[in-house]
Structures are given as C-alpha cells and as structure tokens.
Design a protein around this motif. Structure first.
Motif, PDB file in Angstrom:
ATOM      1  N   LEU A 153       0.840  -1.205   0.000  1.00 36.31           N
ATOM      2  CA  LEU A 153       0.000   0.000   0.000  1.00 36.31           C
ATOM      3  C   LEU A 153       0.873   1.253   0.000  1.00 36.31           C
ATOM      4  O   LEU A 153       0.603   2.216  -0.716  1.00 36.31           O
ATOM      5  CB  LEU A 153      -0.923   0.010   1.219  1.00 36.31           C
ATOM      6  CG  LEU A 153      -2.153  -0.891   1.182  1.00 36.31           C
ATOM      7  CD1 LEU A 153      -2.884  -0.827   2.519  1.00 36.31           C
ATOM      8  CD2 LEU A 153      -3.091  -0.490   0.049  1.00 36.31           C
ATOM      9  N   ALA A 154       1.925   1.213   0.811  1.00 38.97           N
ATOM     10  CA  ALA A 154       2.840   2.358   0.881  1.00 38.97           C
ATOM     11  C   ALA A 154       3.550   2.561  -0.448  1.00 38.97           C
ATOM     12  O   ALA A 154       3.772   3.697  -0.888  1.00 38.97           O
ATOM     13  CB  ALA A 154       3.850   2.157   2.007  1.00 38.97           C
ATOM     14  N   ARG A 155       3.912   1.459  -1.109  1.00 39.76           N
ATOM     15  CA  ARG A 155       4.568   1.574  -2.414  1.00 39.76           C
ATOM     16  C   ARG A 155       3.632   2.213  -3.438  1.00 39.76           C
ATOM     17  O   ARG A 155       4.029   3.107  -4.205  1.00 39.76           O
ATOM     18  CB  ARG A 155       4.999   0.193  -2.919  1.00 39.76           C
ATOM     19  CG  ARG A 155       5.770   0.241  -4.238  1.00 39.76           C
ATOM     20  CD  ARG A 155       5.821  -1.116  -4.918  1.00 39.76           C
ATOM     21  NE  ARG A 155       4.498  -1.583  -5.323  1.00 39.76           N
ATOM     22  CZ  ARG A 155       3.855  -1.135  -6.398  1.00 39.76           C
ATOM     23  NH1 ARG A 155       4.378  -0.176  -7.162  1.00 39.76           N
ATOM     24  NH2 ARG A 155       2.659  -1.630  -6.721  1.00 39.76           N
ATOM     25  N   ILE A 156       2.378   1.778  -3.420  1.00 36.40           N
ATOM     26  CA  ILE A 156       1.386   2.319  -4.352  1.00 36.40           C
ATOM     27  C   ILE A 156       1.185   3.809  -4.109  1.00 36.40           C
ATOM     28  O   ILE A 156       0.937   4.578  -5.044  1.00 36.40           O
ATOM     29  CB  ILE A 156       0.053   1.557  -4.210  1.00 36.40           C
ATOM     30  CG1 ILE A 156       0.236   0.096  -4.621  1.00 36.40           C
ATOM     31  CG2 ILE A 156      -1.035   2.211  -5.069  1.00 36.40           C
ATOM     32  CD1 ILE A 156      -0.948  -0.789  -4.277  1.00 36.40           C
ATOM     33  N   ALA A 157       1.313   4.227  -2.851  1.00 34.69           N
ATOM     34  CA  ALA A 157       1.132   5.642  -2.502  1.00 34.69           C
ATOM     35  C   ALA A 157       2.123   6.535  -3.237  1.00 34.69           C
ATOM     36  O   ALA A 157       1.848   7.715  -3.484  1.00 34.69           O
ATOM     37  CB  ALA A 157       1.266   5.836  -0.990  1.00 34.69           C
ATOM     38  N   GLY A 158       3.290   5.987  -3.573  1.00 35.85           N
ATOM     39  CA  GLY A 158       4.238   6.715  -4.398  1.00 35.85           C
ATOM     40  C   GLY A 158       5.134   7.697  -3.679  1.00 35.85           C
ATOM     41  O   GLY A 158       5.771   8.539  -4.315  1.00 35.85           O
ATOM     42  N   ASN A 159       5.221   7.591  -2.350  1.00 35.34           N
ATOM     43  CA  ASN A 159       6.089   8.480  -1.574  1.00 35.34           C
ATOM     44  C   ASN A 159       7.194   7.626  -0.953  1.00 35.34           C
ATOM     45  O   ASN A 159       6.935   6.852  -0.020  1.00 35.34           O
ATOM     46  CB  ASN A 159       5.284   9.204  -0.490  1.00 35.34           C
ATOM     47  CG  ASN A 159       6.094  10.245   0.263  1.00 35.34           C
ATOM     48  OD1 ASN A 159       7.182   9.969   0.745  1.00 35.34           O
ATOM     49  ND2 ASN A 159       5.557  11.450   0.367  1.00 35.34           N
ATOM     50  N   GLN A 160       8.414   7.747  -1.444  1.00 43.07           N
ATOM     51  CA  GLN A 160       9.513   6.890  -1.013  1.00 43.07           C
ATOM     52  C   GLN A 160       9.840   7.054   0.462  1.00 43.07           C
ATOM     53  O   GLN A 160      10.096   6.074   1.169  1.00 43.07           O
ATOM     54  CB  GLN A 160      10.758   7.167  -1.863  1.00 43.07           C
ATOM     55  CG  GLN A 160      11.940   6.254  -1.546  1.00 43.07           C
ATOM     56  CD  GLN A 160      11.645   4.798  -1.805  1.00 43.07           C
ATOM     57  OE1 GLN A 160      10.899   4.456  -2.721  1.00 43.07           O
ATOM     58  NE2 GLN A 160      12.232   3.919  -0.987  1.00 43.07           N
ATOM     59  N   VAL A 161       9.834   8.300   0.938  1.00 44.64           N
ATOM     60  CA  VAL A 161      10.145   8.550   2.349  1.00 44.64           C
ATOM     61  C   VAL A 161       9.085   7.914   3.246  1.00 44.64           C
ATOM     62  O   VAL A 161       9.402   7.263   4.255  1.00 44.64           O
ATOM     63  CB  VAL A 161      10.243  10.063   2.635  1.00 44.64           C
ATOM     64  CG1 VAL A 161      10.437  10.307   4.129  1.00 44.64           C
ATOM     65  CG2 VAL A 161      11.391  10.674   1.850  1.00 44.64           C
ATOM     66  N   LEU A 162       7.829   8.076   2.874  1.00 45.48           N
ATOM     67  CA  LEU A 162       6.732   7.463   3.622  1.00 45.48           C
ATOM     68  C   LEU A 162       6.887   5.945   3.641  1.00 45.48           C
ATOM     69  O   LEU A 162       6.709   5.303   4.681  1.00 45.48           O
ATOM     70  CB  LEU A 162       5.399   7.856   2.986  1.00 45.48           C
ATOM     71  CG  LEU A 162       4.128   7.245   3.593  1.00 45.48           C
ATOM     72  CD1 LEU A 162       3.971   7.679   5.042  1.00 45.48           C
ATOM     73  CD2 LEU A 162       2.913   7.655   2.778  1.00 45.48           C
ATOM     74  N   SER A 163       7.249   5.382   2.510  1.00 44.19           N
ATOM     75  CA  SER A 163       7.422   3.938   2.401  1.00 44.19           C
ATOM     76  C   SER A 163       8.543   3.446   3.315  1.00 44.19           C
ATOM     77  O   SER A 163       8.403   2.423   3.999  1.00 44.19           O
ATOM     78  CB  SER A 163       7.716   3.567   0.950  1.00 44.19           C
ATOM     79  OG  SER A 163       7.819   2.172   0.800  1.00 44.19           O
ATOM     80  N   GLU A 164       9.658   4.160   3.333  1.00 40.26           N
ATOM     81  CA  GLU A 164      10.787   3.770   4.173  1.00 40.26           C
ATOM     82  C   GLU A 164      10.435   3.853   5.660  1.00 40.26           C
ATOM     83  O   GLU A 164      10.806   2.967   6.446  1.00 40.26           O
ATOM     84  CB  GLU A 164      11.981   4.669   3.871  1.00 40.26           C
ATOM     85  CG  GLU A 164      12.591   4.433   2.491  1.00 40.26           C
ATOM     86  CD  GLU A 164      13.637   5.465   2.129  1.00 40.26           C
ATOM     87  OE1 GLU A 164      13.856   6.403   2.947  1.00 40.26           O
ATOM     88  OE2 GLU A 164      14.255   5.354   1.053  1.00 40.26           O
TER      89      GLU A 164
END
Length: 231
Positions: A138-149
């Motif tokens: 879900l985080a990857r789909i969101a498209g924000n790398q910092v958020l994903s990390e």
C-alpha cells in the motif's frame, strides 16, 4: 567500508530482521554473536555491525556487559508506535486510493489470498510476513519513497510488539477479512472510507494486545537461519 562488507552486513541485517518480523525470534531472545556467526556462516565483526544497525531500527537492544537481544518494547513504546503508524498509514492509503491501478489491486488481492491460506494452514510466520507485505505494498502504491521507508521500519517494530503482547493468535483470521475490505474500498476509490477503515484496522490490531510479556525461550540459531547460510 568496502562494497562486499556492506553487502554482507545487509544480508545479516535482512536475515535477522526478517526472523524478528516473522516472529520466529521472540522478544528478549539473546543474540549471541558467536552463535549467529556460526548459524549465518558470517564473520563475527559483520554480525556485530549488523546488530548495531538493527538496534538503530529499534528491533534489537544492546546492553553494556550483557550483549544484544531482540528488543522488548515497553507498553509506552507500543502505544507510541501505533500512534505514529495511524498517522502514516492513513496518509498512505489516502494516496494509494487515488493512484491504485488494476495491476496494483491484483498484487494486493494475491497477498490477501496467500495470507489467508497461510492462516488456514497454521503457518504463522508466513501469515505475519504476508500481512506486513500488504501494508508495505500500500505504501509503495502511494508513491512516496520517504513514507514507504518510514512505514517499513514501523511495520517491523509493530510485528515485534504483536509478537510480545498479542493475546489471541487467531486474530490473523480477522486481519485477512479487514485487508479484503480495505482492498474493496481501494478498488472503489473511496478515499474517506478507506482511511476510516485503515484506522479501525489498526485500532483492532492494537486492541488485540494484552501487554503480557512472554518468558524467554532457547533458540536454535543454526536451524532458524539454515536457508540463509552462504558458502
């Protein structure tokens, strides 16, 4: 530091970190460098560096004159982690709801199906890993790398907290249903409902904890890391 050394340390970090996330290493388990070196066929200095990195991630505690052990999050730390995860995952699913394509939805659906199968077959480590991957996808789909990390580290710490405090191992069955509902809302593009459902999902996960610490158990490191051995 050489590239080869960095790669080896990352391998050790990944192996131990995955074992913690999958709840195969219980909170409080002593991480003896020599035993880990043998189990992972690794240089002891590399193991020491890997444990230090894991301590920075909040998954390992290093105590002077006592060595390293899998972290035992306090009740307050558990509550704090869930507060931050609520904030980040609400934003992640809101972004994902506006970006998800059919291919993304198919990946999420397959993760849910695999998670449900793992639960039915009693494969708890696999179910835990798949549940974590659902949230990270879900985080990857969101498209924000910092958020994903940031979420990757938080999800790992949450898995450790659940390992330590969850009172009902059957709670995974409910999580599968909740993941399915989240997927339906994503497919419908209903951002507001998806955010509310995610908040409820995390509330349910937190409410499944009883904050009871389990006794330390002996761990066979060679068997645990048999697939990760190299050389």
């Amino acid at each position: 530091m050489s590239t080869a050394k960095k790669k080896e340390i990352r391998r050790i970090v990944a192996a131990i970190g995955q074992a913690i996330v999958e709840q195969r290493l219980a909170p409080g388990t002593r991480l003896v460098e020599l035993k880990l070196s043998d189990a992972l066929n690794a240089n002891r200095n590399h193991v020491r560096d890997a444990l230090l990195e894991l301590s920075h991630q909040g998954l390992v505690s290093i105590v002077v004159n006592k060595g390293a052990m899998v972290a035992c999050p306090s009740q307050q730390e558990a509550a704090d982690v869930f507060v931050v995860r609520q904030l980040l995952e609400a934003e992640a699913i809101a972004l994902a709801a506006g970006r998800a394509k059919q291919a993304d939805l198919a990946v999420l659906k397959k993760l849910i199906e695999d998670e449900r199968q793992a639960v039915e077959e009693g494969k708890r480590p696999a179910a835990v890993q798949l549940a974590a991957r659902f949230h990270l996808e879900l985080a990857r789909i969101a498209g924000n790398q910092v958020l994903s990390e940031m979420l990757e580290r938080l999800v790992a710490r949450c898995s450790l907290i659940v390992s330590m405090y969850q009172k009902d191992s059957r709670a995974h069955e409910c999580h599968c249903d909740e993941h399915s509902h989240l997927l339906e809302l994503l497919a419908a593009g209903d951002v507001e409902a998806a955010v509310l459902s995610m908040r409820q999902h995390l509330d349910n996960l937190e409410s499944s904890l009883d904050l009871t610490q389990e006794e330390e158990q002996a761990t066979d490191f060679v068997a645990l890391f048999a697939e990760q051995r190299t050389g």
